[in-house]
Scaffold this motif. Structure first.
Motif, short mmCIF file in Angstrom:
data_model
loop_
_atom_site.label_atom_id
_atom_site.label_comp_id
_atom_site.label_asym_id
_atom_site.label_seq_id
_atom_site.Cartn_x
_atom_site.Cartn_y
_atom_site.Cartn_z
N VAL A 72 0.85 -1.20 0.00
CA VAL A 72 0.00 0.00 0.00
C VAL A 72 0.88 1.24 0.00
CG1 VAL A 72 -1.75 1.30 1.28
CG2 VAL A 72 -1.84 -1.20 1.22
N PRO A 73 0.69 2.18 -0.94
CA PRO A 73 1.52 3.38 -0.96
C PRO A 73 1.11 4.39 0.12
CG PRO A 73 -0.08 3.44 -2.76
CD PRO A 73 -0.24 2.10 -2.09
N PHE A 74 2.13 5.04 0.69
CA PHE A 74 1.91 6.12 1.66
C PHE A 74 2.41 7.41 1.02
CE2 PHE A 74 1.91 2.31 4.12
CZ PHE A 74 1.11 2.55 5.22
N TYR A 75 1.56 8.43 1.01
CA TYR A 75 1.91 9.70 0.39
C TYR A 75 1.94 10.80 1.46
CZ TYR A 75 0.52 7.24 -3.90
OH TYR A 75 0.40 6.33 -4.92
N PHE A 76 3.00 11.57 1.44
CA PHE A 76 3.14 12.73 2.33
C PHE A 76 3.19 13.96 1.43
CE2 PHE A 76 6.26 15.00 5.44
CZ PHE A 76 5.25 15.86 5.85
N ILE A 77 2.14 14.77 1.47
CA ILE A 77 2.01 15.91 0.56
C ILE A 77 2.04 17.21 1.34
CG2 ILE A 77 0.59 16.96 -1.24
CD1 ILE A 77 -0.72 14.23 -1.65
N SER A 78 3.07 18.01 1.07
CA SER A 78 3.22 19.31 1.71
C SER A 78 4.27 20.10 0.94
CB SER A 78 3.65 19.17 3.17
OG SER A 78 4.07 20.41 3.70
N PRO A 79 4.13 21.41 0.86
CA PRO A 79 5.18 22.22 0.20
C PRO A 79 6.54 22.07 0.87
CG PRO A 79 3.20 23.54 0.59
CD PRO A 79 3.00 22.25 1.30
N VAL A 80 6.53 21.61 2.14
CA VAL A 80 7.79 21.49 2.89
C VAL A 80 8.06 20.04 3.29
CG1 VAL A 80 7.67 23.85 3.74
CG2 VAL A 80 6.61 22.03 5.08
N ALA A 81 7.40 19.09 2.63
CA ALA A 81 7.54 17.67 3.02
C ALA A 81 8.98 17.20 2.96
CB ALA A 81 6.66 16.81 2.11
N ASN A 82 9.66 17.50 1.87
CA ASN A 82 11.04 17.04 1.71
C ASN A 82 11.95 17.64 2.79
OD1 ASN A 82 13.21 15.71 0.23
ND2 ASN A 82 13.85 17.77 -0.37
N SER A 83 11.82 18.94 3.03
CA SER A 83 12.66 19.61 4.05
C SER A 83 12.39 19.04 5.43
CB SER A 83 12.39 21.12 4.05
OG SER A 83 12.69 21.68 2.79
N SER A 84 11.13 18.79 5.75
CA SER A 84 10.78 18.27 7.07
C SER A 84 11.41 16.90 7.31
CB SER A 84 9.26 18.17 7.20
OG SER A 84 8.90 17.55 8.40
N LEU A 85 11.30 16.01 6.33
CA LEU A 85 11.87 14.67 6.48
C LEU A 85 13.39 14.72 6.59
CD1 LEU A 85 9.63 12.75 3.91
CD2 LEU A 85 9.50 12.66 6.41
N GLU A 86 14.02 15.64 5.88
CA GLU A 86 15.47 15.76 5.94
C GLU A 86 15.93 16.36 7.27
OE1 GLU A 86 16.66 18.01 2.55
OE2 GLU A 86 16.64 16.26 1.20
#
Length: 626
Positions: A324-338
């Motif tokens: 099952v795919p999990f999607y994280f959608i936010s303008p800052v999603a990449n920065s937050s995870l990093e």
């Protein structure tokens, strides 16, 4: 010492402490519950929202028809969402010297304060608080600005009009202080005023007081603050947690021996167990996916989402959800995870250990590598190509009034196979869902709040034993829905002092001492005399020199040598007072009876001019003094 309360929201505080000639703002939280009174901002044109009927008052007036829309018995403002600011009239905010930030949720009003009140001071916060706070602000600005609305609603705010409105608009407070969202330019200007600090770092404020951040255990970089002088200590405890999650554990020891402890930011759901809520979240997610439905999780881009992803990492294989795919959608999603992976020194010990192996401290790095978790800045672009159902979507905003979550509510709301799971406790889920009614999709409320509950607060207060506790009035009485639960309030001795919005408290202790340093050469000249066992006294004649709120005793200046060039005798009053020799000081208690007898004897001696003249004659003169 006074405390000014500028916010009525206990978990989004904004207070000002006046302490030893310094004015310190404690947090600047932004109350976003006001956004629930507005219609959602859809990314794609919504026929349903555009066809909502205008509101007509009971007397048939249509003057507010263009500003207010009716949906399923509720009335909403058809305008760009506005937010309730902290009080700006209670005290002149340009006089604030410093702002202390406890966590990234409590800094969302910062641009309003630093850019529109004449503030010229410094803001102190930890690096994770600043960086993640920037992401939250950037996301908020992006959500609001990408769906511009031409009209601005103001007529409904007039008192005469507001009285006629149905609840909750009728009961909304301070509506004329509500403001539209700030811009990124204002955000960057506000963040430029922040000075980064580390845990246990001591910061001097004008030589008057010292402030120190301590780990609060709630979020990455979250802090409690110690504000102290040499003889007084105030502890500010806001948004703290004793649970073992990803941040550093709470520092309780440093809170001991406080004269005043200001307590705010407790859990908003004291009857819910966070571990139990996480279990319910996972089970409801699995049930929906197995039934062929999709799961929508409205969330912030940082905080609880890290713990949810970690729990799902351990759960999906055993539950048969690995495909099952999990999607994280936010303008800052990449920065937050990093960011979550690089702030190693701010994490708990177990996660710090992983960094030195080296391994990523959070398992969502592995989820991303295996394509089980994918992140996107918005629903446009790559997401449209990769989108597969059934799936799980994490996106914002938790109010359901703006952001990509609005699109998924319109897309999935008509099917009972889908589920929306609320995990953020900041907003009423029923109010959030109101403009989407009637709704077919299932709704599950699993609020996860790791902040202190009342049982933990009671234990904490017994351990640190402050002389006085100050807290919002909401914590001094049980919730209205559970008025019989006396355990859902702060219980301590003496009883806590409570405050509410726009109230000023005089804190219940007075400063009694001040530290004064003494110069070495002056200390050498002192001759202590023991007046009773263990207690010695020394006479001091000195000059008190004060600069930058620090006091120093210096030796008195030596008397100036008489000028030889002038034969004219100067009067004593013409001499420079600084050059006069200090007179000997008298000390001790007066023996009253002996003093009265002496006065009686002197009173009976006739003081004739002749006697006075004779008193000054002879060798040595008269040494009687009256």
């Amino acid at each position: 010492m006074k405390l000014y309360c500028l916010s009525g929201h206990p978990t989004l505080p904004c207070n000002i402490l006046k302490f030893k000639s310094t004015t310190i703002m404690l947090d600047c939280g932004l109350d976003m519950t006001s956004a629930l009174s507005f219609l959602p901002l859809p990314l794609v044109h919504s026929t349903r929202l555009s066809k909502l009927p205008g509101w007509i008052s009971k007397d048939g007036s249509t003057q507010l028809e263009k500003e207010l829309k009716e949906c399923s018995g509720r009335v909403f403002v058809d305008s760009v969402p506005e937010f309730c600011l902290p009080e700006t009239q209670l005290i002149d905010l340009s006089t604030v010297d410093v702002i202390l930030i406890s966590n990234y949720h409590c800094m969302m009003a910062l641009p309003y304060i630093t850019e529109h009140t004449g503030f010229t001071g410094t803001v102190y916060a930890t690096e994770p608080t600043v960086q993640i706070g920037r992401l939250l602000m950037e996301e908020l600005v992006n959500f609001v600005e990408r769906v511009p609305k031409a009209q601005s609603a103001t007529m409904w705010k007039h008192k005469d009009n507001q009285r006629q409105l149905p609840a909750p608009l009728k009961d909304a407070v301070e509506v004329f202080t509500w403001r539209k969202c700030y811009t990124m330019q204002e955000v960057n200007a506000a963040l430029s005023k922040i000075q980064l600090v580390g845990y246990s770092q001591k910061i001097e404020l004008f030589g008057a007081v010292q402030v120190t951040p301590l780990s609060s255990g709630y979020a990455l970089g979250s802090s409690n603050w110690i504000i102290q002088s040499h003889y007084e200590k105030v502890s500010y405890v806001s948004g703290s947690s004793l649970l073992t999650t990803h941040p550093q554990p709470m520092d309780q020891t440093s809170l001991k021996n406080s004269d005043v402890l200001i307590l705010t930011g407790l859990t908003q759901i004291p009857t819910a167990n966070p571990d139990g809520m996480v279990g319910e979240f996972c089970s409801n997610l699995a049930i929906t996916i197995r039934g062929g439905g999709n799961v929508l999780v409205p969330c912030y881009p940082s905080g609880v989402i890290y713990d949810l992803l970690e729990c799902l990492f351990q759960y999906i294989d055993s539950a048969g959800l690995s495909n099952v795919p999990f999607y994280f959608i936010s303008p800052v999603a990449n920065s937050s995870l990093e960011f979550s992976q690089i702030f190693a020194e701010w994490l708990c010990h177990n996660k710090q250990t992983k960094v030195y192996l080296p391994e990523p401290p959070f398992p969502h790095a592995e989820l991303i590598q295996t394509n089980k978790l994918k992140h996107y800045p918005s629903i446009h672009g790559d997401f449209s190509n990769d989108f597969k159902q059934p799936c799980v979507v994490f996106t914002g905003h938790p109010t359901l009034r703006f952001g990509d979550v609005v699109h998924f509510m319109e897309l999935w709301g008509k099917s009972s196979l889908n589920t929306i799971i609320f995990t953020e406790p900041d907003f009423s889920y029923l109010d959030a869902l109101a403009p989407y009614q009637p709704l077919a999709m299932k709704c599950v409320y699993c609020p996860i709040d790791t902040r202190l509950n009342f049982i933990q607060v009671s234990k904490l207060l017994k351990e640190v034993q402050p002389l006085h506790v100050v807290c919002p009035e909401q914590y001094t009485q049980p919730p209205a829905s559970q008025s019989h639960r006396s355990d859902l309030m702060i219980d301590c001795l003496p009883p806590p002092m409570s405050y509410r919005r726009a109230e000023v408290l005089t804190l219940p202790f007075k400063r009694r001492y001040e530290k004064i340093e003494i110069m070495p050469e002056l200390a050498e000249s002192l001759v202590p005399k023991e007046i009773k066992p263990g207690v010695s006294l020394a006479m001091v004649s000195a000059v008190l020199y004060t600069k930058d709120n620090k006091h120093v005793l210096q030796p008195p200046p030596k008397p100036a040598a008489p000028a030889q060039s002038s034969k004219k005798r100067k009067r004593a009053t013409e001499e420079n007072p600084e050059s006069q020799q200090c007179k000997p000081l008298l000390s001790g208690s007066i023996p009253v009876e002996q003093f009265v007898q002496t006065l009686e004897k002197v009173r009976n001696i006739p003081l004739l001019p002749a006697n006075i003249d004779k008193c000054g004659e002879g060798e040595g003169g008269c040494d009687r003094k009256i």
